[in-house]
Design an enzyme around this catalytic site. Structure first.
Site, PDB file in Angstrom:
ATOM      1  N   CYS A  85      67.216  30.027  -4.557  1.00 27.27           N
ATOM      2  CA  CYS A  85      68.006  29.267  -3.572  1.00 27.27           C
ATOM      3  C   CYS A  85      68.389  27.875  -4.075  1.00 27.27           C
ATOM      4  O   CYS A  85      69.483  27.390  -3.782  1.00 27.27           O
ATOM      5  CB  CYS A  85      67.266  29.173  -2.243  1.00 27.27           C
ATOM      6  SG  CYS A  85      65.581  28.577  -2.367  1.00 27.27           S
ATOM      7  N   HIS A 306      62.868  26.194   0.991  1.00 23.25           N
ATOM      8  CA  HIS A 306      64.181  26.852   0.922  1.00 23.25           C
ATOM      9  C   HIS A 306      65.276  25.790   0.873  1.00 23.25           C
ATOM     10  O   HIS A 306      65.172  24.745   1.525  1.00 23.25           O
ATOM     11  CB  HIS A 306      64.392  27.756   2.141  1.00 23.25           C
ATOM     12  CG  HIS A 306      65.676  28.538   2.079  1.00 23.25           C
ATOM     13  ND1 HIS A 306      65.956  29.406   1.045  1.00 23.25           N
ATOM     14  CD2 HIS A 306      66.758  28.557   2.905  1.00 23.25           C
ATOM     15  CE1 HIS A 306      67.154  29.941   1.253  1.00 23.25           C
ATOM     16  NE2 HIS A 306      67.659  29.437   2.362  1.00 23.25           N
TER      17      HIS A 306
END
Length: 387
Positions: A85, A306
């Site tokens: 990510c 994330h």
């Protein structure tokens, strides 16, 4: 996106040398640029050194994907599995910066972008990362497999990689839109994300990163716990230095007597910004004004390991300003986000039921927003908040 290898490279038992673009790119192609210089494949020692800095013995299979648009939002890249990510969100942020510049003030040029423009903006973003950032505006090295269909995920497999050296931004930009480079990077089931990871590190230089950039050369890595990107890797992509911190400038610890320990953060105002939940939680991280107030109103957001992106499509927004209300769009490339998430942010208007805005149970994205826009009310305009 075809899985087929470009014309001119044969699939047989004997891997052939990779000689740059195939014959379907004639010199008559628009804005044609000279082919890059292709070097010898990595030696065993070079491959070990590169993988040593990446920080894992074997890149997780979740990293094996290319850069591609999935149809959830016209401007949005797609992340297939957990792990990469940080790389994809960094490219997404620079892609949005390019779209903002190309749109010339029209929000629809970003939010409703067409196929041709978004592909150009994706190439812009990769060129920013490789040439302007990691290559210091001097050169970019794209590590490419010498054999068809190779999926280099560990040190022994890295020995199939050959350096393609680009000496101008225009040369790199032209060839990323041509075979074989576009097939290597933009095939959804290919290895575009790992190849960019290796190429960014190689362009900056393994020794350069260890000796000049990171706080601790002994323990530094580009991939940390659970296969996620480290701050060093995200910084390398966002501003071309694998620094370990996100404060402004550098800080010295120690004394003249015992010696100084220098920690490095953002060297200048970044093109796109960075916000972190760690700062909201007072977790020893300070994000400086150079990343909170970037040149374009686009921010990579780090929350709960994330990375995703916040941006404004309004050309009148000043990214340095933290006092005026504004509309932000939130995009998570891993979120299968089929509706537009538009957030209205009003600084110094914290709802009465909150004391700090950083309470447990508050949306992690709202908390990241409040590290820049203090005490903000955040309205998700009917959409479900990301908790």
């Amino acid at each position: 996106s075809s899985d087929a290898w470009p014309a001119g490279i044969m699939l047989d038992d004997e891997p052939r040398q990779f000689f740059g673009p195939s014959k379907d790119v004639g010199s008559a192609a628009e804005g044609a640029q000279p082919a890059p210089k292709i070097g010898d494949p990595l030696t065993a020692e070079q491959a070990e050194s590169l993988m040593g800095l990446i920080g894992v013995q074997h890149l997780p299979d979740s990293w094996k994907q290319g850069f591609f648009f999935a149809g959830y939002q016209p401007y949005g890249l797609q992340q297939v599995d957990g792990g990469p990510c940080g790389v994809i969100a960094s490219v997404q942020a620079l892609l949005l910066r390019s779209l903002l510049e190309r749109a010339g003030g029209d929000p629809a040029g970003v939010l409703k972008v067409d196929e041709k423009t978004r592909q150009e903006a994706l190439i812009d973003a990769l060129c920013e990362v490789l040439f302007r950032h990691a290559g210091d505006n001097k050169k970019a090295v794209l590590l490419i497999p010498s054999a068809a269909g190779a999926a280099p995920l560990n040190a022994s497999q890295l020995r199939c990689l050959q350096p393609a050296v680009f000496t101008s931004f225009e040369q790199l930009h032209f060839h990323l839109g041509q075979r074989p480079y576009r097939d290597l990077l933009f095939n959804p089931s290919g290895c575009g994300v790992p190849l960019l990871l290796y190429s960014v590190v190689w362009s900056r230089g393994v020794e350069g990163i260890r000796e000049r950039d990171v706080d601790d050369p002994k323990t530094c890595s580009m991939i940390g716990a659970h296969g996620y990107c480290t701050q060093e890797l995200v910084n390398l992509m966002l501003f071309g230095r694998a620094y370990s911190n996100v404060f402004d400038g550098s800080k010295r610890l120690g004394s003249a007597q015992d010696g100084w320990y220098v920690m490095q953060g953002a060297p200048a105002r970044a093109k796109v910004g960075f916000l972190s939940l760690f700062e909201a939680k007072n977790d020893c991280i300070e994000v400086g004004s150079r990343l909170k107030g970037p040149l374009s109103p686009v921010w990579v957001v780090c929350a709960e390991s994330h990375y995703s992106v916040l941006f404004s499509a309004d050309p009148t927004v000043d990214p340095k300003d933290s006092d005026r209300g504004l509309e932000l769009h939130y995009f998570d490339q891993f979120g299968r986000q089929d509706r537009e998430l538009r957030l209205t942010v009003l600084p110094r208007s914290l709802p009465d039921h909150l004391t700090t805005g950083f309470e447990d149970g508050e949306s992690i994205i709202d908390q990241c927003i409040r590290t820049k826009w203090k005490q903000a009310a955040v309205d998700w305009n009917g959409a479900e908040k990301v908790l």
